[in-house]
Design a protein around this motif. Structure first.
Motif, PDB file in Angstrom:
ATOM      1  N   GLY A   7       0.729  -1.204   0.153  1.00  0.00           N
ATOM      2  CA  GLY A   7      -0.110  -0.094  -0.106  1.00  0.00           C
ATOM      3  C   GLY A   7       0.804   1.186   0.058  1.00  0.00           C
ATOM      4  O   GLY A   7       1.826   1.475   0.762  1.00  0.00           O
ATOM      5  N   GLY A   8       0.400   2.026  -0.972  1.00  0.00           N
ATOM      6  CA  GLY A   8       1.302   3.660  -0.906  1.00  0.00           C
ATOM      7  C   GLY A   8       0.975   4.362   0.225  1.00  0.00           C
ATOM      8  O   GLY A   8       1.703   5.494   0.298  1.00  0.00           O
ATOM      9  N   SER A   9      -0.007   4.044   0.976  1.00  0.00           N
ATOM     10  CA  SER A   9      -0.462   5.308   1.999  1.00  0.00           C
ATOM     11  C   SER A   9      -0.037   4.602   3.345  1.00  0.00           C
ATOM     12  O   SER A   9      -0.316   5.026   4.466  1.00  0.00           O
ATOM     13  CB  SER A   9      -2.019   5.372   2.085  1.00  0.00           C
ATOM     14  N   ARG A  10       0.966   3.832   3.427  1.00  0.00           N
ATOM     15  CA  ARG A  10       1.413   3.311   4.904  1.00  0.00           C
ATOM     16  C   ARG A  10       2.290   4.465   5.519  1.00  0.00           C
ATOM     17  O   ARG A  10       2.353   4.490   6.581  1.00  0.00           O
ATOM     18  CB  ARG A  10       2.266   2.244   4.458  1.00  0.00           C
ATOM     19  N   ALA A  11       3.064   5.231   4.533  1.00  0.00           N
ATOM     20  CA  ALA A  11       3.954   6.385   5.177  1.00  0.00           C
ATOM     21  C   ALA A  11       3.097   7.648   5.179  1.00  0.00           C
ATOM     22  O   ALA A  11       2.507   8.050   4.068  1.00  0.00           O
ATOM     23  CB  ALA A  11       5.222   6.557   4.322  1.00  0.00           C
ATOM     24  N   TRP A  12       3.270   8.608   6.177  1.00  0.00           N
ATOM     25  CA  TRP A  12       2.681   9.907   5.894  1.00  0.00           C
ATOM     26  C   TRP A  12       3.286  10.763   4.898  1.00  0.00           C
ATOM     27  O   TRP A  12       2.450  11.650   4.298  1.00  0.00           O
ATOM     28  CB  TRP A  12       2.742  10.530   7.291  1.00  0.00           C
ATOM     29  N   VAL A  13       4.357  10.467   4.535  1.00  0.00           N
ATOM     30  CA  VAL A  13       4.818  11.475   3.345  1.00  0.00           C
ATOM     31  C   VAL A  13       4.099  11.041   2.183  1.00  0.00           C
ATOM     32  O   VAL A  13       3.824  11.817   1.465  1.00  0.00           O
ATOM     33  CB  VAL A  13       6.473  11.441   3.272  1.00  0.00           C
ATOM     34  N   ASN A  14       3.919   9.659   1.806  1.00  0.00           N
ATOM     35  CA  ASN A  14       3.293   9.354   0.689  1.00  0.00           C
ATOM     36  C   ASN A  14       1.850   9.833   0.639  1.00  0.00           C
ATOM     37  O   ASN A  14       1.235  10.315  -0.212  1.00  0.00           O
ATOM     38  CB  ASN A  14       3.171   7.740   0.730  1.00  0.00           C
ATOM     39  N   ARG A  15       1.301   9.746   1.858  1.00  0.00           N
ATOM     40  CA  ARG A  15      -0.239  10.101   1.864  1.00  0.00           C
ATOM     41  C   ARG A  15      -0.264  11.815   1.702  1.00  0.00           C
ATOM     42  O   ARG A  15      -1.075  12.177   1.095  1.00  0.00           O
ATOM     43  CB  ARG A  15      -0.690   9.962   3.324  1.00  0.00           C
ATOM     44  N   LEU A  16       0.700  12.489   1.958  1.00  0.00           N
ATOM     45  CA  LEU A  16       0.652  13.938   1.703  1.00  0.00           C
ATOM     46  C   LEU A  16       0.705  14.326   0.189  1.00  0.00           C
ATOM     47  O   LEU A  16       0.126  14.919  -0.300  1.00  0.00           O
ATOM     48  CB  LEU A  16       1.752  14.869   2.338  1.00  0.00           C
ATOM     49  N   VAL A  17       1.808  13.245  -0.558  1.00  0.00           N
ATOM     50  CA  VAL A  17       2.097  13.309  -1.722  1.00  0.00           C
ATOM     51  C   VAL A  17       0.532  12.903  -2.505  1.00  0.00           C
ATOM     52  O   VAL A  17       0.239  13.436  -3.818  1.00  0.00           O
ATOM     53  CB  VAL A  17       3.361  12.552  -2.288  1.00  0.00           C
ATOM     54  N   ILE A  18      -0.204  11.988  -2.175  1.00  0.00           N
ATOM     55  CA  ILE A  18      -1.323  11.479  -2.918  1.00  0.00           C
ATOM     56  C   ILE A  18      -2.412  12.769  -2.980  1.00  0.00           C
ATOM     57  O   ILE A  18      -2.911  12.861  -3.678  1.00  0.00           O
ATOM     58  CB  ILE A  18      -1.791  10.296  -2.341  1.00  0.00           C
ATOM     59  N   ARG A  19      -2.473  13.152  -1.658  1.00  0.00           N
ATOM     60  CA  ARG A  19      -3.323  14.054  -1.630  1.00  0.00           C
ATOM     61  C   ARG A  19      -3.211  15.422  -2.206  1.00  0.00           C
ATOM     62  O   ARG A  19      -4.243  16.138  -2.645  1.00  0.00           O
ATOM     63  CB  ARG A  19      -3.712  14.389   0.052  1.00  0.00           C
ATOM     64  N   HIS A  20      -1.872  15.719  -2.334  1.00  0.00           N
ATOM     65  CA  HIS A  20      -1.501  16.984  -2.986  1.00  0.00           C
ATOM     66  C   HIS A  20      -2.016  16.430  -4.594  1.00  0.00           C
ATOM     67  O   HIS A  20      -2.383  17.390  -5.175  1.00  0.00           O
ATOM     68  CB  HIS A  20      -0.198  17.232  -3.044  1.00  0.00           C
ATOM     69  N   THR A  21      -1.552  15.322  -4.998  1.00  0.00           N
ATOM     70  CA  THR A  21      -2.079  15.044  -6.403  1.00  0.00           C
ATOM     71  C   THR A  21      -3.369  15.010  -6.777  1.00  0.00           C
ATOM     72  O   THR A  21      -3.500  15.704  -7.966  1.00  0.00           O
ATOM     73  CB  THR A  21      -1.285  13.983  -6.768  1.00  0.00           C
TER      74      THR A  21
END
Length: 248
Positions: A136-150
């Protein structure tokens, strides 16, 4: 007369210069179709560890290179600098990122800098969190920020399946379902076999926890109890250091 667009595709990899090994067939088919009508530049983030340029299926490929072990944020900023150094000011008419991760972060930044539309395509598991199998790409908080920004910044968001798009709908109700297809001319010669046993099963997938080879092997053991001549072939890269083979 149709307009010839200048397209920029940003991908993590899957575009090896051989066109055969370490590739993603659906991406190659898309690149080939687009390059037949438009000017296509592909930026690969991690195809090779060193910087490299080459032609592939009518497109220009720029592999930015990477250094293992670098922190994610620092590596992303360095790749942004490498991207702008390699491409200059463009110009491009549209940028398309595959996977909502570093690729889409770079695409959104390029879109803002060059004032062009951004398309971001979901790979499948970016919004998932399954820590028990490391998926899952949302395991790390940095990834979650990138996904929401996108999801906020992209002009359009697409996904290859309706199931993959389901969690995206909470953020982008306009996300579109656009499946990726391999080359339509691809074909295999037909293999003739009679109906019924002996049964032969084929699995084509990486051997990893996400594909869960252990459940399949245990199920196959039950099948073999009733049909001793049944055969399973598994074709894929092994990332479990022989665990599945030892269980088999």
């Amino acid at each position: 007369m149709k307009t010839r667009l200048r397209l920029l595709l940003i991908v993590p990899g899957g575009v090896d210069s051989s066109g055969r090994e370490a590739v993603i067939p659906a991406l190659l088919a898309l690149i080939q179709r687009l390059a037949a009508r438009h000017s296509v530049t592909v930026v690969a983030l991690r195809q090779y560890p060193e910087f490299r340029r080459y032609r592939l299926l009518g497109a220009d490929v720029v592999n930015l290179g990477f250094r293992p072990g670098r922190p994610g944020i620092l590596a992303a900023l360095q790749r942004w600098r490498a991207l702008t150094d390699a491409l200059g000011a463009g110009p491009f008419d549209l940028v398309h990122a595959f996977w909502l991760d570093e690729s889409s972060w770079l695409a959104c930044r390029a879109g803002r800098r060059w004032r062009i539309p951004v398309i971001a395509s979901l790979g499948g598991g970016e919004l998932m969190r399954l820590p028990e199998i490391g998926y899952g790409g949302s395991r790390a908080w940095v990834n979650r920020l990138v996904i929401r920004h996108t999801l906020r910044s992209a002009s359009a968001v697409t996904g290859g399946s309706r199931k993959a798009l389901a969690p995206v709908r909470d953020y982008r109700s306009d996300a579109g379902w656009i499946p990726l297809f391999p080359d339509r001319d691809f074909s295999l010669s037909a293999v003739q076999r009679k109906d019924g046993p002996p049964w032969r099963l084929l699995q084509v997938a990486s051997i990893n926890k996400i594909k869960d080879p252990f459940t399949l092997l245990r199920a196959m053991a039950l099948v073999v109890e009733r049909h001793p001549d049944a055969v399973l072939d598994w074709v894929g890269a092994d990332t479990l250091d022989g665990q599945a083979q030892r269980l088999a």
